[in-house]
Scaffold this motif. Structure first.
Motif, PDB file in Angstrom:
ATOM      1  N   ASP A   1       0.857  -1.181   0.000  1.00  0.00           N
ATOM      2  CA  ASP A   1       0.000   0.000   0.000  1.00  0.00           C
ATOM      3  C   ASP A   1       0.901   1.242   0.000  1.00  0.00           C
ATOM      4  O   ASP A   1       1.092   1.913   1.016  1.00  0.00           O
ATOM      5  N   VAL A   2       1.463   1.539  -1.147  1.00  0.00           N
ATOM      6  CA  VAL A   2       2.491   2.557  -1.286  1.00  0.00           C
ATOM      7  C   VAL A   2       2.017   3.940  -0.857  1.00  0.00           C
ATOM      8  O   VAL A   2       2.715   4.650  -0.126  1.00  0.00           O
ATOM      9  N   ILE A   3       0.855   4.347  -1.269  1.00  0.00           N
ATOM     10  CA  ILE A   3       0.390   5.698  -0.945  1.00  0.00           C
ATOM     11  C   ILE A   3       0.174   5.843   0.558  1.00  0.00           C
ATOM     12  O   ILE A   3       0.573   6.855   1.153  1.00  0.00           O
ATOM     13  N   THR A   4      -0.400   4.861   1.216  1.00  0.00           N
ATOM     14  CA  THR A   4      -0.572   4.941   2.671  1.00  0.00           C
ATOM     15  C   THR A   4       0.792   5.006   3.357  1.00  0.00           C
ATOM     16  O   THR A   4       0.973   5.783   4.298  1.00  0.00           O
ATOM     17  N   VAL A   5       1.762   4.232   2.912  1.00  0.00           N
ATOM     18  CA  VAL A   5       3.102   4.291   3.505  1.00  0.00           C
ATOM     19  C   VAL A   5       3.679   5.696   3.338  1.00  0.00           C
ATOM     20  O   VAL A   5       4.230   6.272   4.291  1.00  0.00           O
ATOM     21  N   GLU A   6       3.560   6.264   2.156  1.00  0.00           N
ATOM     22  CA  GLU A   6       4.072   7.616   1.941  1.00  0.00           C
ATOM     23  C   GLU A   6       3.355   8.627   2.822  1.00  0.00           C
ATOM     24  O   GLU A   6       3.982   9.508   3.403  1.00  0.00           O
ATOM     25  N   LEU A   7       2.042   8.501   2.940  1.00  0.00           N
ATOM     26  CA  LEU A   7       1.293   9.412   3.813  1.00  0.00           C
ATOM     27  C   LEU A   7       1.732   9.268   5.268  1.00  0.00           C
ATOM     28  O   LEU A   7       1.879  10.266   5.982  1.00  0.00           O
ATOM     29  N   LEU A   8       1.960   8.047   5.716  1.00  0.00           N
ATOM     30  CA  LEU A   8       2.439   7.823   7.085  1.00  0.00           C
ATOM     31  C   LEU A   8       3.806   8.468   7.309  1.00  0.00           C
ATOM     32  O   LEU A   8       4.047   9.096   8.343  1.00  0.00           O
ATOM     33  N   LEU A   9       4.708   8.310   6.346  1.00  0.00           N
ATOM     34  CA  LEU A   9       6.041   8.885   6.496  1.00  0.00           C
ATOM     35  C   LEU A   9       6.017  10.409   6.420  1.00  0.00           C
ATOM     36  O   LEU A   9       6.841  11.074   7.045  1.00  0.00           O
ATOM     37  N   ILE A  10       5.078  10.959   5.702  1.00  0.00           N
ATOM     38  CA  ILE A  10       4.980  12.414   5.585  1.00  0.00           C
ATOM     39  C   ILE A  10       4.258  13.014   6.787  1.00  0.00           C
ATOM     40  O   ILE A  10       4.702  14.001   7.367  1.00  0.00           O
ATOM     41  N   PHE A  11       3.140  12.418   7.185  1.00  0.00           N
ATOM     42  CA  PHE A  11       2.279  13.032   8.204  1.00  0.00           C
ATOM     43  C   PHE A  11       2.247  12.311   9.550  1.00  0.00           C
ATOM     44  O   PHE A  11       1.806  12.871  10.538  1.00  0.00           O
ATOM     45  N   GLY A  12       2.688  11.067   9.611  1.00  0.00           N
ATOM     46  CA  GLY A  12       2.455  10.241  10.798  1.00  0.00           C
ATOM     47  C   GLY A  12       3.368  10.436  11.978  1.00  0.00           C
ATOM     48  O   GLY A  12       3.112   9.891  13.052  1.00  0.00           O
ATOM     49  N   GLY A  13       4.451  11.186  11.809  1.00  0.00           N
ATOM     50  CA  GLY A  13       5.366  11.399  12.926  1.00  0.00           C
ATOM     51  C   GLY A  13       6.189  10.168  13.238  1.00  0.00           C
ATOM     52  O   GLY A  13       6.282   9.229  12.449  1.00  0.00           O
TER      53      GLY A  13
END
Length: 185
Positions: free
Chosen positions: A141-153
């Motif tokens: 789930d590439v987009i979720t991983v990228e979102l986590l790395l960008i916004f997830g802290g």
């Protein structure tokens, strides 16, 4: 009835075998060649990691980014990536880090070189909880991983509304053998 069968056999034979008037045709040996890379090619887009180019490269710099070799991308674009990351994500405010332990400068240095890494001797995955950016499996789930790395802290808990695309599966299962992708619906 026999005449129809004989005519059918003749018709099929004529379709299956194409005769030529060139008597020298058998003297010509056709040797397969590799791909022809002669000529002029232009690179129009880069997308080593999905969405990275789309999100972090400003509109006025897209064409330049797309023709920059990956070896020089970080030097040329890291500061733009960092500016855009800090504008997007409160998770990096005041020296915050992502789950990889990277601050904004380290993370955007990684992102600005837009290539998809490949592990030749280990697990191939975008992120599986342990392995990070070692390639990409179809089910990642590439987009979720990228979102986590960008916004997830640091622990993926910051900004939960921004850290998931909520697309958790494909509309069709992958096939168990090559070409693995399901046919379009």
């Amino acid at each position: 009835m026999k005449t129809i069968k004989i005519l059918s056999v003749i018709a099929i034979s004529l379709l299956a075998f194409n005769c030529s008037n060139d008597d020298n045709e058998m003297d010509q040996i056709i040797t397969p060649t590799g791909p022809d890379f002669s000529g002029t090619y232009t690179q129009d887009d880069q997308m080593g990691r999905p969405a990275v180019n789309t999100v972090f490269v400003s509109s006025s710099s897209k064409d330049m980014f797309n023709v920059t070799t990956p070896a020089t991308q970080s030097a040329a674009f890291q500061s733009m990536f960092q500016t855009n990351l800090l504008a997007l994500s409160p998770a990096y405010a005041d020296g915050g880090m992502n789950a990889l332990g990277q601050d904004a400068a380290a993370f955007t240095t990684l992102l600005a070189t837009d290539v998809l890494g490949v592990s030749l001797d280990g697990t191939t995955t975008f992120y599986d909880g342990t392995n990070v950016l070692t390639g990409r499996a179809l089910a990642d789930d590439v987009i979720t991983v990228e979102l986590l790395l960008i916004f997830g802290g640091e622990d993926f808990t910051e900004n939960p509304g921004l850290s998931n695309d909520n697309v958790d599966a494909n509309d069709k299962d992958f096939l168990p053998s090559f070409p693995y992708l399901a046919s379009p619906w």
